[in-house]
Design an enzyme around this catalytic site. Structure first.
Site, short mmCIF file in Angstrom:
data_model
loop_
_atom_site.label_atom_id
_atom_site.label_comp_id
_atom_site.label_asym_id
_atom_site.label_seq_id
_atom_site.Cartn_x
_atom_site.Cartn_y
_atom_site.Cartn_z
CG ASP A 71 -3.49 -46.93 29.63
OD1 ASP A 71 -4.58 -47.03 29.04
OD2 ASP A 71 -3.32 -47.18 30.84
N GLY A 72 -4.59 -44.92 26.69
CA GLY A 72 -5.59 -43.85 26.69
C GLY A 72 -5.89 -43.32 25.30
CG MET A 77 -8.33 -46.23 38.57
SD MET A 77 -9.58 -45.35 37.64
CE MET A 77 -9.08 -45.75 35.97
CG HIS A 98 -4.36 -52.13 30.57
ND1 HIS A 98 -3.00 -51.93 30.72
CD2 HIS A 98 -4.96 -51.03 31.10
CE1 HIS A 98 -2.78 -50.77 31.32
NE2 HIS A 98 -3.96 -50.20 31.57
N GLY A 152 -7.40 -42.02 35.12
CA GLY A 152 -8.57 -41.97 35.98
C GLY A 152 -9.85 -42.40 35.30
CG ASP A 186 -6.89 -49.33 33.67
OD1 ASP A 186 -5.70 -49.00 33.62
OD2 ASP A 186 -7.60 -49.49 32.66
CG MET A 196 -0.59 -42.55 32.06
SD MET A 196 -1.53 -44.06 31.84
CE MET A 196 -3.19 -43.43 31.54
CG HIS A 202 -2.14 -48.60 34.68
ND1 HIS A 202 -2.84 -47.80 33.81
CD2 HIS A 202 -1.31 -47.76 35.36
CE1 HIS A 202 -2.47 -46.54 33.94
NE2 HIS A 202 -1.54 -46.49 34.88
N GLY A 260 -11.74 -43.97 31.46
CA GLY A 260 -11.70 -44.41 30.07
C GLY A 260 -12.44 -43.39 29.22
N GLY A 261 -12.31 -43.55 27.93
CA GLY A 261 -13.12 -42.76 27.00
C GLY A 261 -12.68 -41.33 26.76
CG MET A 308 -3.72 -45.25 37.39
SD MET A 308 -5.07 -45.22 36.21
CE MET A 308 -5.33 -46.98 36.05
N GLY A 346 -9.49 -49.47 25.52
CA GLY A 346 -10.66 -49.76 26.34
C GLY A 346 -11.95 -49.48 25.61
CB SER A 355 -8.56 -51.01 29.19
OG SER A 355 -8.89 -50.62 30.50
#
Ligand code: DX5
Ligand code: ZN
Length: 219
Positions: free
Chosen positions: A176-177, A38, A34, A143, A36, A138, A67, A145-146, A69, A198, A9
């Site tokens: 993802d996540g 948002m 990937h 919303g 993201d 998910m 992706h 990472g980490g 969001m 990510g 990611s």
């Protein structure tokens, strides 16, 4: 069965050294980028948008797994096709007419993906799974990472795999996540095909080796 895929990611990359981190992924064993996107409305964060993706696309040499969001993703389907997305994933929770949205993504020449928030049951895809190329489960609330991996994801992967087999769908399962070296193999064993990672990749001392290690674990 095709081999399992790793999609780093870019959200966790160093945005001040984006080209360097893109080249790192190009030269690694990673399979996809990937991406993201948002909007600060569907999720409580804003990542980056079209101009950044356009600049990235001049350097990326692997498929772009985008992706979204965002609310009302239908407005931007053609835009992301023009930006070179290979797969465009929309959120189940953001689509009033999901079937129509999936058809529009495919008509624009992309693979059609659906992402499910942790609270959204895979059973809700019973009537669309044959029209979906990828389901993104998910394993954190979208919303940021980490975040920590949500353990209930394993049960969702198994239920989704059963649904895919039952409906004879060829759809891929993406996670993802919170993916890391500890859960990667178990996720693939449960039925996952694509793992997004990510912070585990970019937060490591040697992202190239970390990607290689993840690939080995899921081979
Ligand atoms: C979260 C994003 C993820 C995120 C994953 O909303 O969809 O793709 O970048 O990051 P990690 O691997 O750090 O959980
Ligand atoms: Zn994502």
């Amino acid at each position: 069965m095709s081999s399992k895929l790793i999609a780093p990611s870019v959200l966790a990359a160093d945005f001040a050294n984006l080209q360097r981190d893109i080249e790192l992924i190009n030269d690694s064993e990673a399979d996809w980028f990937h991406i993201d996107i948002m909007d600060g409305v569907f999720v409580p964060n804003i990542s980056f948008g079209m101009p950044v993706l356009k600049a990235m696309g001049k350097h990326t040499k692997k498929p772009l797994d985008v992706h979204l969001m965002i609310v009302d993703p239908d407005r931007y389907i053609q835009t992301f096709a023009d930006l070179g997305a290979a797969t465009l994933t929309v959120h189940y929770e953001a689509c009033t007419h999901l079937h129509r949205t999936l058809q529009a993504i495919k008509a624009a020449g992309m693979k059609a993906g659906v992402a499910l928030n942790p609270h959204t049951s895979v059973d809700l895809l019973k009537d669309t799974i044959q029209d979906v190329d990828l389901v993104c489960l998910m394993s954190v609330n979208p919303g940021f990472g980490g975040q920590s991996f949500i353990e209930n994801t394993y049960a969702k992967v198994k239920a989704l795999k059963a649904l895919i087999n039952d409906k004879k769908s060829s759809c891929l399962i993406e996670i993802d996540g919170g993916v890391n070296a500890t859960n990667a193999k178990a996720l693939v064993d449960a039925g996952a095909d694509v793992l997004v990672a990510g912070s585990f990749v970019f937060g490591s001392n040697n992202p190239t080796e970390t990607i290689k290690d993840l690939k080995t674990r899921i081979a």
